[in-house]
Design a protein around this motif. Structure first.
Motif, short mmCIF file in Angstrom:
data_model
loop_
_atom_site.label_atom_id
_atom_site.label_comp_id
_atom_site.label_asym_id
_atom_site.label_seq_id
_atom_site.Cartn_x
_atom_site.Cartn_y
_atom_site.Cartn_z
N TRP A 156 2.44 -29.81 -59.69
CA TRP A 156 1.33 -28.97 -60.11
C TRP A 156 0.04 -29.80 -60.25
CZ3 TRP A 156 -1.65 -28.49 -64.69
CH2 TRP A 156 -2.45 -27.35 -64.73
N LEU A 157 0.17 -30.98 -60.84
CA LEU A 157 -1.02 -31.82 -61.00
C LEU A 157 -1.54 -32.28 -59.64
CD1 LEU A 157 0.06 -33.90 -64.13
CD2 LEU A 157 -1.83 -32.23 -64.02
N ALA A 158 -0.62 -32.60 -58.74
CA ALA A 158 -1.06 -32.98 -57.39
C ALA A 158 -1.86 -31.85 -56.76
CB ALA A 158 0.15 -33.35 -56.54
N GLY A 159 -1.41 -30.63 -57.01
CA GLY A 159 -2.10 -29.47 -56.45
C GLY A 159 -3.50 -29.29 -57.02
N ARG A 160 -3.72 -29.81 -58.22
CA ARG A 160 -5.05 -29.70 -58.83
C ARG A 160 -5.98 -30.79 -58.31
NH1 ARG A 160 -5.53 -24.90 -60.95
NH2 ARG A 160 -7.16 -25.62 -62.36
N GLY A 161 -5.46 -31.71 -57.53
CA GLY A 161 -6.33 -32.75 -56.96
C GLY A 161 -6.72 -33.85 -57.93
N VAL A 162 -5.87 -34.13 -58.89
CA VAL A 162 -6.22 -35.18 -59.84
C VAL A 162 -6.21 -36.54 -59.14
CG1 VAL A 162 -5.31 -33.89 -61.80
CG2 VAL A 162 -3.84 -35.55 -60.61
N ARG A 163 -6.94 -37.47 -59.75
CA ARG A 163 -7.02 -38.81 -59.15
C ARG A 163 -5.91 -39.73 -59.66
NH1 ARG A 163 -12.39 -42.53 -59.49
NH2 ARG A 163 -11.60 -44.33 -58.30
N ALA A 164 -5.55 -39.53 -60.89
CA ALA A 164 -4.49 -40.35 -61.49
C ALA A 164 -3.89 -39.57 -62.64
CB ALA A 164 -5.06 -41.68 -61.99
N VAL A 165 -2.68 -39.94 -63.00
CA VAL A 165 -2.03 -39.38 -64.18
C VAL A 165 -1.55 -40.54 -65.05
CG1 VAL A 165 -1.26 -37.33 -62.91
CG2 VAL A 165 0.28 -39.31 -63.15
N GLY A 166 -1.19 -40.22 -66.28
CA GLY A 166 -0.68 -41.27 -67.15
C GLY A 166 0.10 -40.67 -68.29
N ALA A 167 0.87 -41.50 -68.95
CA ALA A 167 1.63 -41.04 -70.10
C ALA A 167 1.93 -42.21 -71.03
CB ALA A 167 2.94 -40.38 -69.67
#
Lengths: 274, 274, 274, 274
Positions: free
Chosen positions: C187-198
């Motif tokens: 889902w986040l990939a579909g939003r076009g985010v540049r990076a994720v983190g946790a």
């Protein structure tokens, strides 16, 4: 270096025995094959210092080193031919892991305590040292062995002197050492030797593609992969040669670095003395 | 491990000789004294793989290790007493550098090829292993030596078995091994031994402040600083003990790590066989 | 940690800005994924000491560390799917070398200075921390985002809080942190985010094989390989969460370690303050 | 390197902002101060390869690096004067340990997000680069600052360009860079700057003993020990200079390497653009 006496020799080592130290000293900046740079590095982080809890203090450090720096022995897993190791085992992810090999690692080398033979090729050629450009050939090696009055037999460790061990302090020059041709490795393999060694970085003459095998460092493939014979590199053979000590008990005790492709070693030669 | 034959023994080593391998295997996760953690780590970065320029491929790696991991020998510079090393040399910035010691480093240890004696203290006490809490005393050691029918003399290397070498695979248990009291070290120093060793992490009983010397690990101070006697730790002595092999030729070849405070080693014992 | 003021803020950063430090401290013994042990180690070998040539002295050391220890960012070359990297480049010996990758190494990541969004999943679930066993689902993440009143758009960096960052001092517990399901990454990939983190070790819920993709750590494949989206792990998000700071300028500056598969980083979040 | 856009800039960073990358690339063989050799080394041991358990594979490695290689920031504990650190704390075994400092380590540096000023001394002198032999003087620096139309104030980070950053690929030449005289450091300390930096290895002109302070690298003592001002070395300032960008938001995020004497960093300068 020099003579090292064994004053308390026990049992079968005579009191007159001489122990030759065949290891080059280890320090950052010593000669290193380019693909193994930076080779070796040591830092001391625990220091003797004031203000500790008791009178006794302890110092220690860490070393960061490839197993192919300085005087070392190559394990059988170090080399492959068409992705197969000695014995025909194909390299796959079960055999070759990020932390080393699950078979044929250096920890599988038994202590080497056997007859050793020095073949002094620099002396045979009448040169101070054999430089790159004119690899040692099989017939020369046989002739030198004959002239020295020694034979090479099954289970021996054969050390070939190029004379370059005297130049350890001069890395660029040391790295231009000459080495052996494929024919020498093939012939020694045929004699059933257990290990070979030389006072250069790569045993083989570096940078030469063997016309038959179509590989560089052909001796590495012939000896390690095809015949299970170990190679010892960067030996110091100057004192043995000076004393014309061509036969001796050779002792080399590789560290059992699980899965590693080689080990730093300090080989010695023990000669009976007169 | 097990028996290692020397089929091509030369000169003074009889064909029936047995070679005992006294080194524990090296791998990340092996027992390590807390101040030397993480001890040892090896990574393989050059892999055998497809798509290389020639049929021969080469694999190699780097190790990151303290000189006090696994089976190792302590150099004289490893310990100081009131900031003085063996021989009375005071520690200063000229002697102790970020890259090791300019005197008494491990590279100054000559190859050890001498008479070795095993004193099996676990057997003497009738236990599988000697645990921490009841350090080995001088009189026991003397009694065990007497019972074994061996003497200890000048230049010998004396190996004390606690039985803990069988527990190398279990670090928390291994680290609870028993060791020797200061009296043992003092007595051995008086006999003029060249080196001592044990199948535990610290030779001395760990964590105990000696009432006279007011230091922990008093044997380290007595032997290394006061008498110039080396200490070898984490030996594997189970096979020697099983065979009741109490006298042998002991060979230990420390690497010439310039300035380092110790070296990993693979000692061996050679016994004549019958 | 705590508030860090920027008293000399220039241009567009208001004097009231707050800088949140999102890096966990680095030391040997901190939590580490088993395949990356021993993680990080630092030794100081050059010491301030007496007897130097001048009044000024210098101390320094060496660190030995995987690029995946502590708070770090994954480069695109870190992951492959069927031996292909992001963009479809097949892994071969020209791309993957003993010293790293010739393409898509961490040095190709531009400085990240962009909008950041925190999604506080622990708060949304009403728990102190999300433990392993109940991976975060896409619908929950969307609901939490909605409840927080924030949107996620192209180019954003999205930080998901599990609450485990507060447990960095307790490695066994920290390593049992919960993570996201494949659906969240998709889902986040579909939003076009540049990076994720946790604030956990692996972004994904560890040890679970995704039923559709048939791989563990599916988010690593979805984000890094399929979409070219970076992953930042082991973040410290407690202070952002405490302040309910859900939108901020996110800054992360990966080191240009040529060819490496990641980099340790110290990300910060800058919030306008009121 | 080159322009890096921030297309999703949030809040206070305008869409026209330009981000200048001030870090030199990291690789073995890059310039290194002799006392910090071998500097930096990276190996990849976990490879993408065939025959793994699932379609997803993971690659990773280890780096061995001093905290003073490449573009880095010096922590306050890096320097001492007469065995005292900044703030007057005397160095003892409680402060300086084998694993770093218990106070003033690099982990105590807050994120640097502040006004930055470039002083282009090479441009001021009308040379391509300032070589060793003619240290930058205080009056020149003031003149250059004036000519550029910028002021230096409390809390600023001041970057001095010698032009040597363009020569990173040529270590022997790079190491012959010029640096600043003690007067420059004293003057900047008087302005109350938070940190300084330069595109050379040592900030100070190397190898020169300051006639007043009787030490080499006097700026290290003046700034770090006497004033608590950080020093950033090996910056890449060519693009800032080309664009005559003399004022900017400077961001530098040192890693929290507990107890270390510095940290590799990737500083950036953000300029508003027009």
């Amino acid at each position: 270096m020099g003579w090292v006496s064994a004053p308390n020799a026990f049992m079968n080592i005579p009191a007159t025995a001489r122990i030759y130290d065949l290891e080059q000293p280890r320090y950052f900046g010593a000669p290193i094959y380019p693909s193994h740079a930076p080779g070796y590095f040591y830092t001391l982080h625990r220091h003797h210092e004031r203000g500790m809890a008791e009178a006794r203090t302890s110092a220690s450090g860490f070393m960061y080193t490839t197993e192919h720096s300085g005087t070392h022995i190559d394990a059988l897993c170090h080399q492959a031919e068409d992705l197969h190791l000695y014995g025909g085992r194909e390299v796959d992810a079960g055999l070759q892991t990020p932390h080393g090999f699950t078979e044929l690692g250096v920890e599988t080398i038994a202590p080497l305590v056997t007859r050793g033979v020095l073949v002094d090729m620099a002396h045979h050629r009448g040169v101070g040292r054999i430089e790159a450009g004119n690899p040692i050939q099989r017939d020369e090696l046989e002739a030198a062995t004959h002239n020295q009055g020694v034979s090479i037999g099954e289970g021996d460790v054969v050390l070939v002197r190029t004379g370059n061990g005297a130049l350890w302090q001069d890395p660029p020059v040391y790295l231009q050492a000459g080495g052996v041709s494929a024919g020498v490795s093939t012939w020694l393999a045929g004699r059933g030797v257990r290990a070979v060694g030389a006072d250069n970085m790569t045993w083989d003459e570096g940078g030469v593609v063997d016309p038959d095998l179509k590989v560089t460092l052909p001796g590495h493939m012939i000896l390690l992969v095809r015949h299970g014979i170990y190679i010892i590199e960067n030996l110091f053979l100057e004192e043995l040669a000076r004393d014309q000590c061509y036969e001796f008990t050779f002792i080399c005790l590789p560290l059992k670095l699980r899965g590693a492709t080689g080990s730093p070693v300090r080989p010695v030669a023990i000669a009976a003395g007169e």
